[in-house]
Design a protein around this motif. Structure first.
Motif, PDB file in Angstrom:
ATOM      1  N   ASP A 121       0.855  -1.140  -0.089  1.00  0.00           N
ATOM      2  CA  ASP A 121      -0.140   0.030  -0.003  1.00  0.00           C
ATOM      3  C   ASP A 121       0.947   1.331  -0.042  1.00  0.00           C
ATOM      4  OD1 ASP A 121      -2.417  -1.465  -0.085  1.00  0.00           O
ATOM      5  OD2 ASP A 121      -2.569  -1.342   2.070  1.00  0.00           O
ATOM      6  N   ALA A 122       1.863   1.168   0.893  1.00  0.00           N
ATOM      7  CA  ALA A 122       2.658   2.369   0.876  1.00  0.00           C
ATOM      8  C   ALA A 122       3.514   2.715  -0.442  1.00  0.00           C
ATOM      9  CB  ALA A 122       3.693   2.092   2.030  1.00  0.00           C
ATOM     10  N   MET A 123       3.816   1.458  -1.102  1.00  0.00           N
ATOM     11  CA  MET A 123       4.519   1.735  -2.329  1.00  0.00           C
ATOM     12  C   MET A 123       3.651   2.020  -3.559  1.00  0.00           C
ATOM     13  SD  MET A 123       7.137  -1.530  -2.130  1.00  0.00           S
ATOM     14  CE  MET A 123       6.725  -2.193  -3.693  1.00  0.00           C
ATOM     15  N   GLU A 124       2.345   1.697  -3.493  1.00  0.00           N
ATOM     16  CA  GLU A 124       1.425   2.182  -4.429  1.00  0.00           C
ATOM     17  C   GLU A 124       1.103   3.501  -4.101  1.00  0.00           C
ATOM     18  OE1 GLU A 124      -2.183  -0.089  -4.270  1.00  0.00           O
ATOM     19  OE2 GLU A 124      -1.198  -2.062  -4.800  1.00  0.00           O
ATOM     20  N   ASN A 125       1.055   4.296  -2.888  1.00  0.00           N
ATOM     21  CA  ASN A 125       0.836   5.658  -2.591  1.00  0.00           C
ATOM     22  C   ASN A 125       2.292   6.284  -3.231  1.00  0.00           C
ATOM     23  OD1 ASN A 125      -1.586   5.026  -1.362  1.00  0.00           O
ATOM     24  ND2 ASN A 125      -0.481   5.158   0.639  1.00  0.00           N
ATOM     25  N   LEU A 126       3.306   5.984  -2.944  1.00  0.00           N
ATOM     26  CA  LEU A 126       4.548   6.663  -3.317  1.00  0.00           C
ATOM     27  C   LEU A 126       4.476   6.662  -5.040  1.00  0.00           C
ATOM     28  CD1 LEU A 126       7.222   5.367  -1.163  1.00  0.00           C
ATOM     29  CD2 LEU A 126       6.452   7.518  -1.256  1.00  0.00           C
ATOM     30  N   ILE A 127       4.054   5.344  -5.554  1.00  0.00           N
ATOM     31  CA  ILE A 127       4.066   5.558  -7.051  1.00  0.00           C
ATOM     32  C   ILE A 127       2.891   6.474  -7.696  1.00  0.00           C
ATOM     33  CG2 ILE A 127       3.283   4.028  -9.106  1.00  0.00           C
ATOM     34  CD1 ILE A 127       4.648   1.840  -7.700  1.00  0.00           C
ATOM     35  N   ASP A 128       1.780   6.284  -6.786  1.00  0.00           N
ATOM     36  CA  ASP A 128       0.692   7.477  -7.141  1.00  0.00           C
ATOM     37  C   ASP A 128       1.277   8.707  -7.104  1.00  0.00           C
ATOM     38  OD1 ASP A 128      -1.041   5.100  -7.843  1.00  0.00           O
ATOM     39  OD2 ASP A 128      -2.071   5.314  -5.843  1.00  0.00           O
ATOM     40  N   LYS A 158       4.294   9.860  -7.316  1.00  0.00           N
ATOM     41  CA  LYS A 158       5.217  10.119  -8.396  1.00  0.00           C
ATOM     42  C   LYS A 158       4.502  10.408  -9.751  1.00  0.00           C
ATOM     43  CE  LYS A 158       9.788   9.966  -9.161  1.00  0.00           C
ATOM     44  NZ  LYS A 158      10.441  11.206  -8.696  1.00  0.00           N
ATOM     45  N   ILE A 159       3.373   9.668  -9.899  1.00  0.00           N
ATOM     46  CA  ILE A 159       2.755   9.655 -11.213  1.00  0.00           C
ATOM     47  C   ILE A 159       2.149  11.223 -11.396  1.00  0.00           C
ATOM     48  CG2 ILE A 159       0.745   9.005 -12.438  1.00  0.00           C
ATOM     49  CD1 ILE A 159       1.550   6.150 -11.921  1.00  0.00           C
ATOM     50  N   ALA A 160       1.538  11.548 -10.088  1.00  0.00           N
ATOM     51  CA  ALA A 160       0.780  12.843 -10.066  1.00  0.00           C
ATOM     52  C   ALA A 160       1.962  14.157 -10.290  1.00  0.00           C
ATOM     53  CB  ALA A 160       0.262  13.121  -8.551  1.00  0.00           C
ATOM     54  N   GLN A 161       3.173  13.856  -9.759  1.00  0.00           N
ATOM     55  CA  GLN A 161       4.212  14.787  -9.787  1.00  0.00           C
ATOM     56  C   GLN A 161       4.503  14.994 -11.283  1.00  0.00           C
ATOM     57  OE1 GLN A 161       7.367  13.872  -7.280  1.00  0.00           O
ATOM     58  NE2 GLN A 161       6.192  14.833  -5.555  1.00  0.00           N
ATOM     59  N   LEU A 162       4.738  13.718 -12.054  1.00  0.00           N
ATOM     60  CA  LEU A 162       5.017  13.779 -13.561  1.00  0.00           C
ATOM     61  C   LEU A 162       4.063  14.521 -14.376  1.00  0.00           C
ATOM     62  CD1 LEU A 162       6.589  10.241 -14.026  1.00  0.00           C
ATOM     63  CD2 LEU A 162       7.829  12.346 -13.877  1.00  0.00           C
ATOM     64  N   LYS A 163       2.973  14.298 -13.992  1.00  0.00           N
ATOM     65  CA  LYS A 163       1.785  14.973 -14.702  1.00  0.00           C
ATOM     66  C   LYS A 163       1.874  16.376 -14.500  1.00  0.00           C
ATOM     67  CE  LYS A 163      -1.423  10.937 -14.965  1.00  0.00           C
ATOM     68  NZ  LYS A 163      -2.840  10.417 -14.577  1.00  0.00           N
ATOM     69  N   TRP A 164       2.064  16.866 -13.310  1.00  0.00           N
ATOM     70  CA  TRP A 164       2.079  18.123 -13.078  1.00  0.00           C
ATOM     71  C   TRP A 164       3.101  18.995 -14.000  1.00  0.00           C
ATOM     72  CZ3 TRP A 164      -0.908  21.740 -11.064  1.00  0.00           C
ATOM     73  CH2 TRP A 164      -0.135  22.985 -10.696  1.00  0.00           C
ATOM     74  N   LYS A 165       4.404  18.248 -14.101  1.00  0.00           N
ATOM     75  CA  LYS A 165       5.444  18.833 -14.411  1.00  0.00           C
ATOM     76  C   LYS A 165       5.149  18.798 -15.963  1.00  0.00           C
ATOM     77  CE  LYS A 165       9.075  17.697 -11.523  1.00  0.00           C
ATOM     78  NZ  LYS A 165      10.277  16.793 -11.140  1.00  0.00           N
ATOM     79  N   ASP A 166       4.491  17.812 -16.829  1.00  0.00           N
ATOM     80  CA  ASP A 166       4.219  17.596 -18.095  1.00  0.00           C
ATOM     81  C   ASP A 166       2.847  18.461 -18.467  1.00  0.00           C
ATOM     82  OD1 ASP A 166       6.387  16.223 -18.395  1.00  0.00           O
ATOM     83  OD2 ASP A 166       5.419  14.390 -18.344  1.00  0.00           O
ATOM     84  N   ARG A 167       2.494  19.017 -17.751  1.00  0.00           N
ATOM     85  CA  ARG A 167       1.021  19.910 -18.171  1.00  0.00           C
ATOM     86  C   ARG A 167       1.262  20.903 -19.106  1.00  0.00           C
ATOM     87  NH1 ARG A 167       2.826  22.412 -13.810  1.00  0.00           N
ATOM     88  NH2 ARG A 167       2.574  24.603 -13.653  1.00  0.00           N
ATOM     89  N   GLU A 168       0.434  21.286 -19.903  1.00  0.00           N
ATOM     90  CA  GLU A 168       0.410  22.440 -20.947  1.00  0.00           C
ATOM     91  C   GLU A 168       0.506  23.642 -19.955  1.00  0.00           C
ATOM     92  OE1 GLU A 168      -1.623  24.211 -24.819  1.00  0.00           O
ATOM     93  OE2 GLU A 168      -1.862  21.956 -24.164  1.00  0.00           O
ATOM     94  N   ARG A 169       1.255  24.371 -20.363  1.00  0.00           N
ATOM     95  CA  ARG A 169       1.373  25.740 -19.305  1.00  0.00           C
ATOM     96  C   ARG A 169       0.486  26.760 -20.269  1.00  0.00           C
ATOM     97  NH1 ARG A 169       5.007  24.653 -15.275  1.00  0.00           N
ATOM     98  NH2 ARG A 169       6.189  23.154 -16.113  1.00  0.00           N
ATOM     99  N   ILE A 170      -0.104  27.677 -19.353  1.00  0.00           N
ATOM    100  CA  ILE A 170      -0.768  28.539 -19.878  1.00  0.00           C
ATOM    101  C   ILE A 170       0.003  30.171 -19.560  1.00  0.00           C
ATOM    102  CG2 ILE A 170      -2.902  27.513 -19.882  1.00  0.00           C
ATOM    103  CD1 ILE A 170      -3.686  29.049 -17.075  1.00  0.00           C
ATOM    104  N   GLY A 171      -0.612  31.090 -20.161  1.00  0.00           N
ATOM    105  CA  GLY A 171       0.059  32.184 -19.849  1.00  0.00           C
ATOM    106  C   GLY A 171       1.151  32.482 -20.972  1.00  0.00           C
ATOM    107  N   PHE A 172       2.020  33.721 -20.597  1.00  0.00           N
ATOM    108  CA  PHE A 172       3.277  33.866 -21.572  1.00  0.00           C
ATOM    109  C   PHE A 172       4.157  32.881 -21.657  1.00  0.00           C
ATOM    110  CE2 PHE A 172       1.774  37.881 -19.643  1.00  0.00           C
ATOM    111  CZ  PHE A 172       1.458  38.410 -20.780  1.00  0.00           C
TER     112      PHE A 172
END
Length: 190
Positions: A163-170, A172-186
């Motif tokens: 369970d702890a490993m799944e939480n860490l993986i989740d 990490k996936i959330a962080q990757l998605k945050w970094k790869d998001r399409e940026r808005i603005g200038f």
């Protein structure tokens, strides 16, 4: 050692007791079953119900199904005591007696031949060996139970780790998605 194994093969469990049957004891003592049972009858006070009992027809039928080979005797009538007060099974044969460990020990006081004394010693050793095997089996069962309990505890701990490993993986996936998001603005050109 071979005689001990032979004796152990003649020890049965009936009514929750480890017993030997009269015809097996007669073979070991090298006497006729009739002679063995007559000696017991002459000394019946030495054999209370917890030392010796007679099998019922149902118990005898069950025993016949357990015994791989029923003793083959040239004179089968000598294998059973021919007394009027003994119960018979459906075939008219007399039902055998079963002797507990204490009953077999008491036989040593009734049968006095050297063969009977030596065989009695061997039978007592066989009963002791059977008891040791059963104690070892109980010890092994206790150890298996303890192992199962430990494994059960380990399963719980492993599930917590998963369970702890799944939480860490989740995360990490959330962080990757945050970094790869399409940026808005200038947008700056580099």
């Amino acid at each position: 050692m071979q005689i001990i194994k032979s004796i152990q093969n003649r020890i049965y469990e009936i009514r929750g007791e480890r017993v030997m049957l009269d015809f097996d004891l007669a073979v070991l003592y090298e006497v006729e079953t009739r002679v063995l049972n007559q000696a017991v009858k002459r000394n019946i006070k030495r054999f209370p119900d917890d030392f010796m009992f007679q099998l019922t027809s149902i118990e005898w039928q069950n025993m016949l199904s357990q015994i791989a080979t029923v003793p083959q005797v040239t004179n089968p009538s000598s294998q059973f005591v021919m007394m009027a007060n003994m119960p018979q099974n459906r075939t008219g044969k007399y039902l055998p007696y079963a002797f507990t460990e204490q009953g077999v020990a008491m036989l040593s006081g009734v049968l006095k031949s050297d063969k009977a004394i030596n065989m009695n010693i061997a039978i007592m050793r066989a009963f002791v060996d059977v008891r040791k095997v059963l104690l070892k089996q109980n010890s092994i069962n206790e150890q298996l139970t303890e192992i199962k309990e430990r494994i059960g505890e380990h399963d719980v701990q492993l599930n917590e780790l998963y369970d702890a490993m799944e939480n860490l993986i989740d995360e990490k996936i959330a962080q990757l998605k945050w970094k790869d998001r399409e940026r808005i603005g200038f947008k700056l050109k580099e």
